[in-house]
Design a protein around this motif. Structure first.
Motif, mmCIF file in Angstrom:
data_model
loop_
_atom_site.group_PDB
_atom_site.id
_atom_site.type_symbol
_atom_site.label_atom_id
_atom_site.label_comp_id
_atom_site.label_asym_id
_atom_site.label_seq_id
_atom_site.Cartn_x
_atom_site.Cartn_y
_atom_site.Cartn_z
ATOM 1 N N THR A 41 0.824 -1.201 0.000
ATOM 2 C CA THR A 41 0.000 0.000 0.000
ATOM 3 C C THR A 41 0.864 1.258 0.000
ATOM 4 O OG1 THR A 41 -1.788 -1.173 1.124
ATOM 5 C CG2 THR A 41 -1.804 1.237 1.252
ATOM 6 N N ARG A 42 1.945 1.239 0.757
ATOM 7 C CA ARG A 42 2.834 2.416 0.839
ATOM 8 C C ARG A 42 3.423 2.765 -0.523
ATOM 9 N NH1 ARG A 42 8.436 3.591 3.272
ATOM 10 N NH2 ARG A 42 8.354 5.857 3.250
ATOM 11 N N ASN A 43 3.595 1.775 -1.369
ATOM 12 C CA ASN A 43 4.082 1.997 -2.721
ATOM 13 C C ASN A 43 3.307 3.120 -3.409
ATOM 14 O OD1 ASN A 43 5.109 1.544 -5.409
ATOM 15 N ND2 ASN A 43 3.438 0.118 -5.752
ATOM 16 N N LEU A 103 1.702 5.633 -2.079
ATOM 17 C CA LEU A 103 1.970 6.931 -1.471
ATOM 18 C C LEU A 103 3.189 7.601 -2.108
ATOM 19 C CD1 LEU A 103 1.267 6.181 2.289
ATOM 20 C CD2 LEU A 103 -0.183 7.426 0.664
ATOM 21 N N VAL A 154 10.918 1.401 0.266
ATOM 22 C CA VAL A 154 9.827 0.500 -0.119
ATOM 23 C C VAL A 154 10.324 -0.656 -0.985
ATOM 24 C CG1 VAL A 154 7.632 0.372 -1.384
ATOM 25 C CG2 VAL A 154 8.108 2.320 0.103
#
Length: 137
Positions: free
Chosen positions: A13-15, A17, A30
């Motif tokens: 999910t952070r990808n 961002l 990441v």
């Protein structure tokens, strides 16, 4: 009932961002240094430099970028499948297209493998024809 998000899902999910904030430096947090991109942009490397290029192109070419995860599923072995939608405004040159000032909405699917808190492999498919038609029609 409380649902917890696994480390693999959190990293996957952070990808997004990174793209939404334009955080090219965050790519190193990441992605593993030797990440394998199974679908690199033609002319770029499969490793972390290719991922930096992608994040940079989105940052330079689009503003108000927002990714929404439409579907996410975790599989054994650290694999995570994401189907997403990106909305943005095409305010800069990116991917060979001059800035158009037009809004864009496209979808894509990523399959990533997370090992030791970083993405080590990624398969990705973006609906680039959808994007191109919105920006050039």
């Amino acid at each position: 009932m409380t649902t917890t998000i696994s480390q693999a899902r959190a990293v996957a999910t952070r990808n997004y961002l990174l793209y939404d904030t334009g955080d090219v430096a965050g790519v190193d947090e990441v992605f593993a240094p030797d990440v394998i991109d199974h679908n690199p942009v033609p002319g770029t490397s499969t490793g972390i430099e290719g991922m930096r290029f992608l994040v940079g192109e989105v940052r330079n070419g689009f503003s108000d970028t927002r990714h929404e995860i439409v579907f996410q599923e975790e599989l054994p072995g650290g694999w995570v499948v994401n189907h997403w939608r990106m909305t943005a405004v095409h305010t800069g040159d990116a991917f060979g297209l001059a800035a158009s000032g037009r809004p864009v909405s496209l979808t894509g699917t990523d399959i990533v493998r997370v090992v030791d808190g970083r993405i080590t492999e990624i398969y990705h498919v973006e609906e680039l024809l959808q994007m191109r038609l919105q920006l050039t029609a």
